[in-house]
Design a protein around this motif. Structure first.
Motif, PDB file in Angstrom:
ATOM      1  N   ALA A 107      17.430   4.754  45.210  1.00 21.38           N
ATOM      2  CA  ALA A 107      16.460   5.821  44.948  1.00 21.38           C
ATOM      3  C   ALA A 107      16.571   6.277  43.493  1.00 21.38           C
ATOM      4  CB  ALA A 107      16.703   6.994  45.899  1.00 21.38           C
ATOM      5  N   LEU A 108      17.791   6.442  43.015  1.00 17.37           N
ATOM      6  CA  LEU A 108      17.985   6.836  41.616  1.00 17.37           C
ATOM      7  C   LEU A 108      17.427   5.788  40.661  1.00 17.37           C
ATOM      8  CD1 LEU A 108      21.584   8.350  41.685  1.00 17.37           C
ATOM      9  CD2 LEU A 108      19.423   9.572  41.406  1.00 17.37           C
ATOM     10  N   VAL A 109      17.632   4.526  40.983  1.00 17.00           N
ATOM     11  CA  VAL A 109      17.087   3.451  40.152  1.00 17.00           C
ATOM     12  C   VAL A 109      15.563   3.547  40.122  1.00 17.00           C
ATOM     13  CG1 VAL A 109      16.776   0.943  39.993  1.00 17.00           C
ATOM     14  CG2 VAL A 109      19.041   1.886  40.424  1.00 17.00           C
ATOM     15  N   ALA A 110      14.941   3.730  41.277  1.00 17.98           N
ATOM     16  CA  ALA A 110      13.478   3.807  41.339  1.00 17.98           C
ATOM     17  C   ALA A 110      12.953   4.986  40.520  1.00 17.98           C
ATOM     18  CB  ALA A 110      13.014   3.916  42.793  1.00 17.98           C
ATOM     19  N   VAL A 111      13.568   6.158  40.691  1.00 20.98           N
ATOM     20  CA  VAL A 111      13.092   7.357  39.985  1.00 20.98           C
ATOM     21  C   VAL A 111      13.324   7.219  38.477  1.00 20.98           C
ATOM     22  CG1 VAL A 111      13.483   9.835  39.670  1.00 20.98           C
ATOM     23  CG2 VAL A 111      13.287   8.886  41.975  1.00 20.98           C
ATOM     24  N   LEU A 112      14.505   6.791  38.075  1.00 21.44           N
ATOM     25  CA  LEU A 112      14.772   6.646  36.641  1.00 21.44           C
ATOM     26  C   LEU A 112      13.882   5.592  36.005  1.00 21.44           C
ATOM     27  CD1 LEU A 112      18.669   6.973  36.598  1.00 21.44           C
ATOM     28  CD2 LEU A 112      16.979   8.673  35.856  1.00 21.44           C
ATOM     29  N   TYR A 113      13.654   4.491  36.706  1.00 18.43           N
ATOM     30  CA  TYR A 113      12.785   3.441  36.178  1.00 18.43           C
ATOM     31  C   TYR A 113      11.351   3.951  36.046  1.00 18.43           C
ATOM     32  CZ  TYR A 113      10.467  -1.082  35.684  1.00 18.43           C
ATOM     33  OH  TYR A 113       9.710  -2.123  35.246  1.00 18.43           O
ATOM     34  N   SER A 114      10.945   4.833  36.955  1.00 19.23           N
ATOM     35  CA  SER A 114       9.577   5.367  36.898  1.00 19.23           C
ATOM     36  C   SER A 114       9.331   6.140  35.604  1.00 19.23           C
ATOM     37  CB  SER A 114       9.299   6.264  38.108  1.00 19.23           C
ATOM     38  OG  SER A 114       9.944   7.516  37.967  1.00 19.23           O
ATOM     39  N   PHE A 115      10.385   6.732  35.037  1.00 16.60           N
ATOM     40  CA  PHE A 115      10.230   7.469  33.786  1.00 16.60           C
ATOM     41  C   PHE A 115      10.102   6.538  32.575  1.00 16.60           C
ATOM     42  CE2 PHE A 115      12.865  10.792  36.114  1.00 16.60           C
ATOM     43  CZ  PHE A 115      11.753  11.510  36.520  1.00 16.60           C
ATOM     44  N   LEU A 116      10.456   5.279  32.738  1.00 17.99           N
ATOM     45  CA  LEU A 116      10.463   4.342  31.609  1.00 17.99           C
ATOM     46  C   LEU A 116       9.243   3.429  31.551  1.00 17.99           C
ATOM     47  CD1 LEU A 116      14.217   3.248  31.679  1.00 17.99           C
ATOM     48  CD2 LEU A 116      13.140   4.995  30.242  1.00 17.99           C
ATOM     49  N   ILE A 117       8.461   3.398  32.635  1.00 15.34           N
ATOM     50  CA  ILE A 117       7.314   2.480  32.634  1.00 15.34           C
ATOM     51  C   ILE A 117       6.073   3.190  32.104  1.00 15.34           C
ATOM     52  CG2 ILE A 117       8.221   0.982  34.435  1.00 15.34           C
ATOM     53  CD1 ILE A 117       6.468   2.388  36.441  1.00 15.34           C
ATOM     54  N   ASP A 118       5.121   2.396  31.642  1.00 16.44           N
ATOM     55  CA  ASP A 118       3.949   2.937  30.971  1.00 16.44           C
ATOM     56  C   ASP A 118       2.799   3.300  31.914  1.00 16.44           C
ATOM     57  OD1 ASP A 118       5.204   2.665  28.508  1.00 16.44           O
ATOM     58  OD2 ASP A 118       4.533   0.590  28.299  1.00 16.44           O
ATOM     59  N   SER A 119       2.746   2.705  33.057  1.00 21.29           N
ATOM     60  CA  SER A 119       1.629   2.920  33.979  1.00 21.29           C
ATOM     61  C   SER A 119       1.825   4.204  34.793  1.00 21.29           C
ATOM     62  CB  SER A 119       1.518   1.724  34.927  1.00 21.29           C
ATOM     63  OG  SER A 119       0.646   2.024  35.996  1.00 21.29           O
ATOM     64  N   PRO A 120       0.937   5.188  34.630  1.00 17.45           N
ATOM     65  CA  PRO A 120       1.082   6.435  35.402  1.00 17.45           C
ATOM     66  C   PRO A 120       0.989   6.193  36.913  1.00 17.45           C
ATOM     67  CG  PRO A 120      -0.528   6.713  33.632  1.00 17.45           C
ATOM     68  CD  PRO A 120      -0.166   5.266  33.681  1.00 17.45           C
ATOM     69  N   ARG A 121       0.136   5.270  37.323  1.00 10.93           N
ATOM     70  CA  ARG A 121      -0.015   4.981  38.762  1.00 10.93           C
ATOM     71  C   ARG A 121       1.265   4.374  39.325  1.00 10.93           C
ATOM     72  NH1 ARG A 121      -1.685   4.569  43.425  1.00 10.93           N
ATOM     73  NH2 ARG A 121      -2.680   2.842  44.483  1.00 10.93           N
ATOM     74  N   ALA A 122       1.805   3.388  38.636  1.00  5.66           N
ATOM     75  CA  ALA A 122       3.043   2.752  39.089  1.00  5.66           C
ATOM     76  C   ALA A 122       4.203   3.742  39.027  1.00  5.66           C
ATOM     77  CB  ALA A 122       3.345   1.520  38.250  1.00  5.66           C
ATOM     78  N   SER A 123       4.208   4.591  38.008  1.00  2.09           N
ATOM     79  CA  SER A 123       5.259   5.587  37.888  1.00  2.09           C
ATOM     80  C   SER A 123       5.229   6.550  39.068  1.00  2.09           C
ATOM     81  CB  SER A 123       5.084   6.348  36.575  1.00  2.09           C
ATOM     82  OG  SER A 123       6.081   7.321  36.439  1.00  2.09           O
ATOM     83  N   GLU A 124       4.043   7.004  39.433  1.00  5.64           N
ATOM     84  CA  GLU A 124       3.911   7.915  40.572  1.00  5.64           C
ATOM     85  C   GLU A 124       4.355   7.233  41.867  1.00  5.64           C
ATOM     86  OE1 GLU A 124       0.454  10.176  43.144  1.00  5.64           O
ATOM     87  OE2 GLU A 124       0.010   9.619  41.077  1.00  5.64           O
ATOM     88  N   GLU A 125       3.979   5.973  42.008  1.00  6.54           N
ATOM     89  CA  GLU A 125       4.354   5.212  43.202  1.00  6.54           C
ATOM     90  C   GLU A 125       5.876   5.068  43.303  1.00  6.54           C
ATOM     91  OE1 GLU A 125       3.289   0.837  45.042  1.00  6.54           O
ATOM     92  OE2 GLU A 125       1.918   1.721  43.583  1.00  6.54           O
ATOM     93  N   LEU A 126       6.511   4.785  42.180  1.00  8.73           N
ATOM     94  CA  LEU A 126       7.971   4.662  42.172  1.00  8.73           C
ATOM     95  C   LEU A 126       8.663   5.990  42.464  1.00  8.73           C
ATOM     96  CD1 LEU A 126       8.795   2.232  39.261  1.00  8.73           C
ATOM     97  CD2 LEU A 126       9.348   1.966  41.661  1.00  8.73           C
TER      98      LEU A 126
END
Length: 183
Positions: free
Chosen positions: A66-85
């Motif tokens: 879960a921590l990996v998913a949330v932290l990775y979401s802050f590093l990606i450029d896509s807002p949709r993918a970030s929200e999904e993560l």
């Protein structure tokens, strides 16, 4: 959709690994054998403690994913993918936290783990190894990616987050294990 499949696949693979590797009976037999060899009286709660620590270990690794998913979401450029993560990470964090916290509460309240920490020591060592393997695998992947000509940025970010989460947890598990050896 690819993000969901990627993290969903990682979690399913992790849980399958835990179910395929017969950790519960292996740890139980090892600890029972050690008690008999050292002439200690049999621990009537050994099976219960091994089972509770086993599920707490699964809960811990779900929380780490879960921590990996949330932290990775802050590093990606896509807002949709970030929200999904973030949603995936939140769901895993809630479920994993309930599993981990519930089993740790049971360990403290209904077992004598505080006075007989042999099972806790074994699972601290197991978590040290698991976190170290995943963290060092991520470190090696990052090293290889650094030496490549065309490294995908997303892959490098994911490996960096995996490395930070799992090597950080590896350090915490090492500290916990050292604490058991001093007691």
């Amino acid at each position: 959709m690819a993000i969901t499949e990627m993290f969903g696949g990682v979690v399913v693979m992790m849980l399958m690994t835990y179910s395929l590797i017969p950790l519960f009976p292996f740890v139980y037999v090892l600890l029972r054998w050690r008690q008999a060899r050292e002439g200690e009286p049999a621990d009537p709660q050994l099976g219960l403690k091994v089972a509770l620590h086993y599920f707490a270990t699964i809960g811990l690794h779900v929380v780490l994913m879960a921590l990996v998913a949330v932290l990775y979401s802050f590093l990606i450029d896509s807002p949709r993918a970030s929200e999904e993560l973030i949603r995936i990470g939140a769901g895993l964090l809630i479920g994993g936290g309930i599993i981990l916290g519930g089993h740790q509460t049971l360990l403290r309240s209904i077992t004598d783990s505080a006075t007989r920490p042999n099972v806790a020591r074994v699972f601290a060592g197991l978590n040290l190894v698991l976190c170290g393997l995943i963290g060092m695998g991520a470190l090696l992947a990052a090293s290889v990616m650094l030496c490549q000509e065309n490294t995908p940025e997303g892959g490098f970010k994911l490996v960096f987050v995996l490395m930070a989460v799992y090597l950080g947890t590896w350090g915490l598990q090492a500290r916990r294990l050292i604490g058991y050896s001093r007691a």
